[in-house]
Design a protein around this motif. Structure first.
Motif, short mmCIF file in Angstrom:
data_model
loop_
_atom_site.label_atom_id
_atom_site.label_comp_id
_atom_site.label_asym_id
_atom_site.label_seq_id
_atom_site.Cartn_x
_atom_site.Cartn_y
_atom_site.Cartn_z
N PHE A 207 -6.04 4.88 -5.06
CA PHE A 207 -6.61 3.88 -4.15
C PHE A 207 -5.61 2.79 -3.85
O PHE A 207 -4.87 2.37 -4.73
CB PHE A 207 -7.86 3.22 -4.76
N THR B 92 -15.99 -2.35 0.07
CA THR B 92 -16.77 -3.15 -0.88
C THR B 92 -17.15 -4.45 -0.19
O THR B 92 -16.36 -5.01 0.58
CB THR B 92 -15.99 -3.44 -2.18
N ALA C 86 -11.11 3.07 6.95
CA ALA C 86 -11.22 2.81 5.51
C ALA C 86 -12.07 3.90 4.86
O ALA C 86 -13.09 4.30 5.41
CB ALA C 86 -11.82 1.44 5.26
N ALA D 175 0.83 -1.18 0.00
CA ALA D 175 0.00 0.00 0.00
C ALA D 175 0.88 1.25 0.00
O ALA D 175 0.57 2.23 -0.69
CB ALA D 175 -0.93 -0.01 1.20
N SER E 239 -6.11 -1.00 -2.49
CA SER E 239 -7.13 -2.01 -2.18
C SER E 239 -6.55 -3.07 -1.26
O SER E 239 -5.59 -3.75 -1.61
CB SER E 239 -7.64 -2.68 -3.46
N ARG F 77 -6.59 6.83 -1.12
CA ARG F 77 -7.68 6.30 -0.30
C ARG F 77 -7.47 4.83 0.02
O ARG F 77 -6.96 4.07 -0.79
CB ARG F 77 -9.01 6.47 -1.01
N PHE G 38 -7.53 -6.47 0.41
CA PHE G 38 -8.50 -7.56 0.34
C PHE G 38 -8.51 -8.32 1.67
O PHE G 38 -7.84 -9.33 1.84
CB PHE G 38 -8.19 -8.46 -0.85
N LEU H 182 -9.08 1.38 0.45
CA LEU H 182 -10.26 0.62 0.04
C LEU H 182 -10.20 -0.75 0.71
O LEU H 182 -9.29 -1.54 0.43
CB LEU H 182 -10.27 0.47 -1.49
N ALA H 183 -11.13 -1.00 1.62
CA ALA H 183 -11.21 -2.31 2.29
C ALA H 183 -12.17 -3.18 1.48
O ALA H 183 -13.34 -2.86 1.35
CB ALA H 183 -11.69 -2.14 3.72
N ALA H 184 -11.66 -4.27 0.94
CA ALA H 184 -12.44 -5.13 0.05
C ALA H 184 -12.55 -6.53 0.63
O ALA H 184 -11.89 -6.87 1.62
CB ALA H 184 -11.76 -5.19 -1.32
N SER H 185 -13.41 -7.30 0.02
CA SER H 185 -13.57 -8.72 0.37
C SER H 185 -14.06 -8.91 1.80
O SER H 185 -13.57 -9.76 2.54
CB SER H 185 -12.26 -9.47 0.13
#
Length: 101
Positions: free
Chosen positions: A11, A69, A65, A1, A13, A45, A15, A47-50
């Motif tokens: 961004f 998503t 975050a 990151a 991301s 930014r 996961f 991005l907190a995913a999964s």
């Protein structure tokens, strides 16, 4: 990151669920990423995913975050609650009794 932020990405991301599946603490990575971006003043930014469950969403919000998503099933669990469903059912039954009189 750090590297993507340093390269000028908008961004990063993370996961979370996939990291957790691999035995890592994905949410800790979100927290650390937020801290690093804030420390260095990066305009990137997080991005907190999964997300795998509703607790992930709350933890991601607390970790700072910017974007989250999540699968539709997790969203449904966030807006539906068995406690609310029971309370609504009881209210409607009471309301029907009042309006039928």
């Amino acid at each position: 990151a750090y590297l993507v932020a340093r390269a000028g990405a908008s961004f990063a991301s993370i996961f979370v669920g996939r990291m957790d599946d691999a035995g890592l603490d994905g949410m800790e990575v979100v927290r650390q990423t937020r801290d690093i971006f804030d420390n260095y003043g990066f305009d990137c930014r997080v991005l907190a995913a999964s997300m795998r469950h509703t607790a992930h969403v709350v933890d991601a919000l607390l970790a700072g975050a910017d974007i989250i998503t999540l699968p539709f099933g997790v969203l449904q669990k966030m807006i539906r609650s068995p406690f609310t469903d029971v309370g609504l059912e009881r209210f409607l039954e009471d309301w029907a009794k009042i309006t039928q009189s």
